[in-house]
Structures are given as C-alpha cells and as structure tokens.
Scaffold this motif. Structure first.
Motif, PDB file in Angstrom:
ATOM      1  N   GLU A  37       0.825  -1.208   0.000  1.00  0.00           N
ATOM      2  CA  GLU A  37       0.000   0.000   0.000  1.00  0.00           C
ATOM      3  C   GLU A  37       0.862   1.262   0.000  1.00  0.00           C
ATOM      4  O   GLU A  37       0.512   2.255  -0.641  1.00  0.00           O
ATOM      5  CB  GLU A  37      -0.942   0.002   1.204  1.00  0.00           C
ATOM      6  CG  GLU A  37      -2.112  -0.941   1.044  1.00  0.00           C
ATOM      7  CD  GLU A  37      -3.071  -0.872   2.210  1.00  0.00           C
ATOM      8  OE1 GLU A  37      -2.752  -0.236   3.237  1.00  0.00           O
ATOM      9  OE2 GLU A  37      -4.146  -1.473   2.092  1.00  0.00           O
ATOM     10  N   ARG A  40       2.071   1.752  -3.480  1.00  0.00           N
ATOM     11  CA  ARG A  40       0.981   2.255  -4.309  1.00  0.00           C
ATOM     12  C   ARG A  40       0.743   3.741  -4.045  1.00  0.00           C
ATOM     13  O   ARG A  40       0.554   4.530  -4.980  1.00  0.00           O
ATOM     14  CB  ARG A  40      -0.294   1.465  -4.053  1.00  0.00           C
ATOM     15  CG  ARG A  40      -1.474   1.976  -4.874  1.00  0.00           C
ATOM     16  CD  ARG A  40      -2.706   1.174  -4.670  1.00  0.00           C
ATOM     17  NE  ARG A  40      -3.126   1.194  -3.281  1.00  0.00           N
ATOM     18  CZ  ARG A  40      -4.152   0.494  -2.814  1.00  0.00           C
ATOM     19  NH1 ARG A  40      -4.843  -0.285  -3.615  1.00  0.00           N
ATOM     20  NH2 ARG A  40      -4.489   0.558  -1.552  1.00  0.00           N
ATOM     21  N   ARG A  41       0.757   4.123  -2.787  1.00  0.00           N
ATOM     22  CA  ARG A  41       0.547   5.531  -2.426  1.00  0.00           C
ATOM     23  C   ARG A  41       1.640   6.412  -3.042  1.00  0.00           C
ATOM     24  O   ARG A  41       1.355   7.451  -3.642  1.00  0.00           O
ATOM     25  CB  ARG A  41       0.526   5.685  -0.909  1.00  0.00           C
ATOM     26  CG  ARG A  41       0.308   7.107  -0.426  1.00  0.00           C
ATOM     27  CD  ARG A  41       0.236   7.169   1.082  1.00  0.00           C
ATOM     28  NE  ARG A  41      -0.768   6.278   1.630  1.00  0.00           N
ATOM     29  CZ  ARG A  41      -2.062   6.568   1.752  1.00  0.00           C
ATOM     30  NH1 ARG A  41      -2.486   7.745   1.369  1.00  0.00           N
ATOM     31  NH2 ARG A  41      -2.901   5.706   2.258  1.00  0.00           N
ATOM     32  N   ALA A  44       1.155   6.642  -6.790  1.00  0.00           N
ATOM     33  CA  ALA A  44      -0.011   7.461  -7.144  1.00  0.00           C
ATOM     34  C   ALA A  44       0.315   8.947  -7.059  1.00  0.00           C
ATOM     35  O   ALA A  44      -0.063   9.725  -7.941  1.00  0.00           O
ATOM     36  CB  ALA A  44      -1.185   7.126  -6.237  1.00  0.00           C
ATOM     37  N   LEU A  95      -6.299  11.222  -7.848  1.00  0.00           N
ATOM     38  CA  LEU A  95      -5.182  10.531  -7.209  1.00  0.00           C
ATOM     39  C   LEU A  95      -4.721  11.283  -5.968  1.00  0.00           C
ATOM     40  O   LEU A  95      -4.485  10.681  -4.914  1.00  0.00           O
ATOM     41  CB  LEU A  95      -4.007  10.385  -8.185  1.00  0.00           C
ATOM     42  CG  LEU A  95      -4.159   9.331  -9.277  1.00  0.00           C
ATOM     43  CD1 LEU A  95      -3.027   9.457 -10.278  1.00  0.00           C
ATOM     44  CD2 LEU A  95      -4.214   7.944  -8.691  1.00  0.00           C
ATOM     45  N   TYR A  99      -4.865   9.527  -2.341  1.00  0.00           N
ATOM     46  CA  TYR A  99      -3.607   8.976  -1.838  1.00  0.00           C
ATOM     47  C   TYR A  99      -2.687   9.968  -1.148  1.00  0.00           C
ATOM     48  O   TYR A  99      -1.679   9.579  -0.582  1.00  0.00           O
ATOM     49  CB  TYR A  99      -2.845   8.316  -2.984  1.00  0.00           C
ATOM     50  CG  TYR A  99      -3.536   7.078  -3.481  1.00  0.00           C
ATOM     51  CD1 TYR A  99      -3.554   5.924  -2.717  1.00  0.00           C
ATOM     52  CD2 TYR A  99      -4.191   7.067  -4.692  1.00  0.00           C
ATOM     53  CE1 TYR A  99      -4.195   4.801  -3.155  1.00  0.00           C
ATOM     54  CE2 TYR A  99      -4.842   5.941  -5.153  1.00  0.00           C
ATOM     55  CZ  TYR A  99      -4.838   4.810  -4.371  1.00  0.00           C
ATOM     56  OH  TYR A  99      -5.488   3.694  -4.804  1.00  0.00           O
ATOM     57  N   GLU A 100      -3.002  11.258  -1.198  1.00  0.00           N
ATOM     58  CA  GLU A 100      -2.129  12.214  -0.536  1.00  0.00           C
ATOM     59  C   GLU A 100      -2.702  12.529   0.850  1.00  0.00           C
ATOM     60  O   GLU A 100      -3.902  12.686   1.011  1.00  0.00           O
ATOM     61  CB  GLU A 100      -2.034  13.495  -1.369  1.00  0.00           C
ATOM     62  CG  GLU A 100      -0.775  14.253  -1.143  1.00  0.00           C
ATOM     63  CD  GLU A 100      -0.609  15.362  -2.166  1.00  0.00           C
ATOM     64  OE1 GLU A 100       0.452  15.435  -2.765  1.00  0.00           O
ATOM     65  OE2 GLU A 100      -1.567  16.121  -2.368  1.00  0.00           O
TER      66      GLU A 100
END
Length: 101
Positions: A37, A40-41, A44, A95, A99-100
């Motif tokens: 994860e 992925r973060r 992204a 995104l 994700y931020e």
C-alpha cells in the motif's frame, strides 16, 4: 407394504479450505500488505505530479498553436487536446485526493 423409517440425511460437514480473514492474517502478511500500500501511495502521488506536468506541457503547446494562427489552433470544446488536458487534470486530482495525506 411395510414402512421403513428414513435414515437421517448425512450432510457432509463444511470444510475450511483456506485460511482467510483478519483472524488468519499473519504479521508477515500484514507487513507485506502495508508495504504494498505504501508503494501504491507513493506511485499514485508521483503519477499525479507527472500528469500535472504533462497537462502544463500540453497547455503550453496549445497556446503555441494558438499563437501561430493557422489550422493547428484550438477547434473548440471538442478539441482532443482540451479533452486530454481535462482528463489528466481530473485523474491527477482524484489521485491526490485519495492517496495524498
């Protein structure tokens, strides 16, 4: 005619074929999932940054085309460059919102 009592139906007991669920997740699996994860973060946020840079570059190109005042100028709302910029901006914003931190 004789009556024979029916035998109780013998259904097979359910068998668990896989160890799944939160109670079966090992610490190693949890750490691997957390690492995935995090990757992925990070990807992204990097993707959003690059999409915004591509959108800025495409906007600069479109402005240069408009400055030439020939057939390459913008053709209105159905111009593919404008649609692409809108899609890139929208996805970059999504995104970043997801994700931020």
């Amino acid at each position: 005619m004789s009556f024979e009592p029916s035998l109780p139906s013998r259904k097979p007991a359910p068998v668990q074929l896989a160890m799944t669920g939160d109670d079966w997740t090992s610490d190693r699996d949890r750490k691997a999932h957390a690492r995935a994860e995090a990757v992925r973060r990070k990807a992204a946020v990097e993707c959003a940054r690059k999409l915004e840079a591509a959108c800025d570059a495409l906007n600069a190109y479109l402005l240069a085309c408009i400055g030439c005042d020939d057939a390459s100028r913008s053709r209105g709302a159905d111009d593919g460059r404008l649609i692409l910029m809108g899609c890139m901006s929208e996805y970059a914003g999504w995104l970043r919102s997801v994700y931020e931190n």
